[in-house]
Scaffold this active site. Structure first.
Site, PDB file in Angstrom:
ATOM      1  N   ASP A  93       0.862  -1.183   0.000  1.00 21.28           N
ATOM      2  CA  ASP A  93       0.000   0.000   0.000  1.00 21.28           C
ATOM      3  C   ASP A  93       0.900   1.235   0.000  1.00 21.28           C
ATOM      4  O   ASP A  93       2.128   1.126   0.005  1.00 21.28           O
ATOM      5  CB  ASP A  93      -0.978  -0.041   1.175  1.00 21.28           C
ATOM      6  CG  ASP A  93      -0.277   0.054   2.519  1.00 21.28           C
ATOM      7  OD1 ASP A  93       0.958   0.246   2.558  1.00 21.28           O
ATOM      8  OD2 ASP A  93      -0.962  -0.062   3.546  1.00 21.28           O
ATOM      9  N   GLY A  95       0.934   3.705   2.278  1.00 26.92           N
ATOM     10  CA  GLY A  95       1.251   4.240   3.593  1.00 26.92           C
ATOM     11  C   GLY A  95       0.262   5.281   4.069  1.00 26.92           C
ATOM     12  O   GLY A  95       0.159   5.547   5.269  1.00 26.92           O
ATOM     13  N   GLY A  96      -0.470   5.878   3.143  1.00 30.55           N
ATOM     14  CA  GLY A  96      -1.354   6.985   3.504  1.00 30.55           C
ATOM     15  C   GLY A  96      -2.433   6.597   4.500  1.00 30.55           C
ATOM     16  O   GLY A  96      -2.646   7.293   5.500  1.00 30.55           O
ATOM     17  N   PHE A  97      -3.068   5.477   4.258  1.00 28.93           N
ATOM     18  CA  PHE A  97      -4.169   5.062   5.132  1.00 28.93           C
ATOM     19  C   PHE A  97      -3.696   4.893   6.565  1.00 28.93           C
ATOM     20  O   PHE A  97      -4.351   5.320   7.520  1.00 28.93           O
ATOM     21  CB  PHE A  97      -4.779   3.753   4.614  1.00 28.93           C
ATOM     22  CG  PHE A  97      -5.946   3.266   5.417  1.00 28.93           C
ATOM     23  CD1 PHE A  97      -7.214   3.796   5.213  1.00 28.93           C
ATOM     24  CD2 PHE A  97      -5.790   2.286   6.388  1.00 28.93           C
ATOM     25  CE1 PHE A  97      -8.297   3.353   5.959  1.00 28.93           C
ATOM     26  CE2 PHE A  97      -6.865   1.841   7.147  1.00 28.93           C
ATOM     27  CZ  PHE A  97      -8.125   2.374   6.926  1.00 28.93           C
ATOM     28  N   ASP A 147      -2.964   8.252  -1.544  1.00 31.25           N
ATOM     29  CA  ASP A 147      -4.302   8.828  -1.690  1.00 31.25           C
ATOM     30  C   ASP A 147      -4.754   9.350  -0.339  1.00 31.25           C
ATOM     31  O   ASP A 147      -4.088   9.146   0.676  1.00 31.25           O
ATOM     32  CB  ASP A 147      -5.299   7.790  -2.229  1.00 31.25           C
ATOM     33  CG  ASP A 147      -5.475   6.620  -1.277  1.00 31.25           C
ATOM     34  OD1 ASP A 147      -4.555   6.376  -0.458  1.00 31.25           O
ATOM     35  OD2 ASP A 147      -6.503   5.933  -1.339  1.00 31.25           O
ATOM     36  N   GLN A 197     -11.466   7.128  -5.153  1.00 32.03           N
ATOM     37  CA  GLN A 197     -12.030   7.599  -3.886  1.00 32.03           C
ATOM     38  C   GLN A 197     -13.418   8.188  -4.160  1.00 32.03           C
ATOM     39  O   GLN A 197     -13.925   8.068  -5.270  1.00 32.03           O
ATOM     40  CB  GLN A 197     -11.105   8.629  -3.234  1.00 32.03           C
ATOM     41  CG  GLN A 197      -9.836   8.024  -2.627  1.00 32.03           C
ATOM     42  CD  GLN A 197     -10.108   7.208  -1.361  1.00 32.03           C
ATOM     43  OE1 GLN A 197     -11.223   7.218  -0.831  1.00 32.03           O
ATOM     44  NE2 GLN A 197      -9.102   6.465  -0.917  1.00 32.03           N
ATOM     45  N   GLY A 224     -11.226   3.754   0.356  1.00 28.87           N
ATOM     46  CA  GLY A 224     -12.188   4.552   1.093  1.00 28.87           C
ATOM     47  C   GLY A 224     -13.490   3.850   1.377  1.00 28.87           C
ATOM     48  O   GLY A 224     -14.501   4.487   1.674  1.00 28.87           O
ATOM     49  N   ASP A 274      -7.699  -7.506   0.429  1.00 25.19           N
ATOM     50  CA  ASP A 274      -6.798  -7.738   1.561  1.00 25.19           C
ATOM     51  C   ASP A 274      -7.560  -7.420   2.822  1.00 25.19           C
ATOM     52  O   ASP A 274      -8.459  -6.564   2.817  1.00 25.19           O
ATOM     53  CB  ASP A 274      -5.572  -6.823   1.497  1.00 25.19           C
ATOM     54  CG  ASP A 274      -5.907  -5.423   1.971  1.00 25.19           C
ATOM     55  OD1 ASP A 274      -6.550  -4.674   1.197  1.00 25.19           O
ATOM     56  OD2 ASP A 274      -5.575  -5.079   3.113  1.00 25.19           O
TER      57      ASP A 274
END
Lengths: 380, 380
Positions: A93, A95-97, A147, A197, A224, A274
């Site tokens: 991923d 990393g943002g989430f 994102d 998103q 999202g 996932d």
């Protein structure tokens, strides 16, 4: 190592898609469930157990790995595959989430995200360019753009701002990835996905999807979702987004879900998933079986000599009694978490294999209906 | 399942004894190290990993199992071997040692020990007869008499009282075991060992050993060591006790020890050992190797691509980099404890195999001297 990334759609049936994604580390059969290897390990499961269970691909988390042990260190050690001894594909991923859910003092601007590590308070910056660079250093087969993911419910203006920002970041991620290819930091065959998103707002989702499709990513994630909305809203939004995405590109529904969620999502055209559920539930004594969830903490299992599933190909589900699993979980023994994480990981792979077989044989609708009924049995 | 218990002494060299113990669940090659499976699991290690590492026998703890899940329950489920899926021999302790170290409100009389569970405060009694009964219910291949173990240093009168009491309990244990054989609760081939006590007092040790030898046990444990005395005192006491024991019976030194302890004890005639050190150290990031202990928490390993031991037959020691092990231990990941417990368990078995080979080939003294030097390398 093949140098190509390619998606082949092999069959469709009742909304479900059977396919194959070729990556530098091998083929991913879709629909695919990716076990989550947050910190370069799928918790309590050996790599060879994952492979034997049929996992073609795992997910690793950029946020965790950039903090510890560090992307540059993993690159020096030969990349994430070698580091964690996983020879098949890896998706990372952006990393943002997890910055938004785990980090301290995070601050998000159009430039990127700055935050403090939840481990030691050290300051970091994550930009679209840096997120791509880290994933190149890790050597991921599939990379995700940075994102902005908004927790739901949220005001429309907030969701829209995140859509606009995420689209700008998609372009910057794509440019950065192209530069890394030129520089040799990225290699041919690695693929960067864009992320749709837009919360549960149909118009915003369409706008996000259409703009990303125009950028021609090799694959698309639907992000999202599973962040507070109802299951119905999630599935409706997925269906709506999937409709706008090209049929010849894989679609990855991020962070989903329960076995029934997966069936419903496959029926709406999603190809990749996932979720930490199989391993996290396993550590907490919960097993997934074809007859529904089984809570091994429950005293009713204390004298039960039966295994979780005598027909399973997974030794953890087939060979150990529920009485023993109950004892291990009650005693907080490592082996309890190990066996249940293994059994659940294997069950999720069996579920995906069954879906692929049903689609291949044009009986997905009947299979889905029957299986959902079996899986919805009350947790015991 | 053979119905016989028998010890064969195959060779002796420089104090070391090479032998074989036949049990209902197979042969134990001696000198033997028994991994500790306290609560019916060797912590963080799969049963098949233990077997592949060369463990012929494991130890399980009566105290833990009588409290949870209960001896009668395990018997109903087919015995401890089936419960924990371990097909080779099992030795159980009597529970006495752990009552004294773990239980609350314990009270010891000539009759036995009463105590409250450290888990839920429930009251229990452990008598010599009940300790034997529990071990029969578990289906152990080798059972231990209930004894009283005194922490050192201790007044001579206290040690003597424990010797006298332990001898009385030895007789009661032997009678109870004979009755259980008549009743069919014990089976032919199961063997009950007596335990030599006496602190580090030579006269008391001799008295204890001589009295037990007169009772003709099929094997003898040397208990009450590694409980606070110096290493020299431990080894001197072992040598002195071993001298009084018949050469044709196995000798089990309880609760020992480090790799060097094991070599020294084998040189003084001990045949069997158990210790939590390999698994407990593994969980804490410490690895045992032929070049001494390695502390994987140390930052010097963060960039080291080398495995613990490229020549090891154990995948955990051979295939994973020190950098990865360091990362897993720092991240408190299950896999760190799993890999290091596995590697250490395998190392202990390799150590015993090397001792057996050296004795068989009449080069034990030279091997021991050289190996102790290698193992004494500073922990890194």
């Amino acid at each position: 190592m093949s140098a190509s990334f390619a998606f082949r759609l092999l069959a469709t049936d009742a909304g479900g898609r059977l396919g194959e994604i070729a990556t530098p580390h091998g083929v991913i059969r879709t629909p695919a469930f990716m076990p989550v290897g947050t910190a370069a390990t799928v918790k309590a499961v050996y790599p060879d157990q994952l492979a034997a269970a049929g996992a073609d691909v795992i997910l690793a988390n950029t946020y965790h790995l950039m903090l510890r042990p560090g992307a540059e260190r993993i690159a020096r050690l030969g990349g994430l595959h070698r580091f964690m001894r996983w020879t098949r594909p890896i998706l990372t991923d952006s990393g943002g989430f997890q910055v938004m859910s785990l980090a301290k003092l995070r601050k998000i601007t159009d430039g990127g995200v700055s935050f403090q590590s939840h481990l030691d308070g050290a300051s970091y910056e994550l930009t679209p360019e840096r997120a791509v660079e880290i994933q190149c250093l890790l050597g991921a087969d599939i990379l995700m753009q940075l994102d902005e993911c908004v927790a739901l419910p949220a005001a429309r203006a907030e969701v829209e701002r995140a859509v606009v920002r995420s689209l700008a970041w998609a372009e910057r991620s794509q440019s950065a990835f192209a530069r890394n290819l030129d520089l040799g930091l990225a290699r041919p065959g690695q693929a960067l996905f864009g992320i749709v998103q837009g919360g549960i707002d149909g118009e915003l989702r369409r706008r996000s999807a259409d703009a990303l499709v125009a950028m021609e990513f090799p694959g698309y994630a639907i992000g999202g979702l599973a962040v507070g909305e109802s299951p119905e809203a999630m599935l409706d939004t997925l269906a709506l987004a999937a409709e706008r995405l090209p049929v010849d590109r894989p679609r990855y529904l991020m962070g989903v879900g329960t076995p029934v969620d997966l069936i419903e999502a496959v029926a709406r055209g999603a190809d990749m998933f996932d979720c930490v559920l199989p391993t996290r539930s396993g550590r907490h004594g919960q097993a997934f079986t074809w007859s529904g969830k089984v809570n091994l903490r429950n005293a009713r299992h204390a004298d039960d000599p039966a295994p979780l599933d005598p027909a399973s190909s997974c030794p953890a589900a087939r060979d150990y009694s529920r009485a023993y699993l109950h004892h291990l979980i009650k005693s907080e023994e490592y082996l309890g978490a190990m066996l249940l994480s293994w059994a659940n990981t294997a069950f999720y792979q069996q579920l995906m294999a069954a879906m692929r077989a049903a689609i291949a044989e044009d009986r997905f609708a009947a299979w889905a209906s029957e299986t959902k009924t079996r899986l919805d049995a009350r947790s015991r």
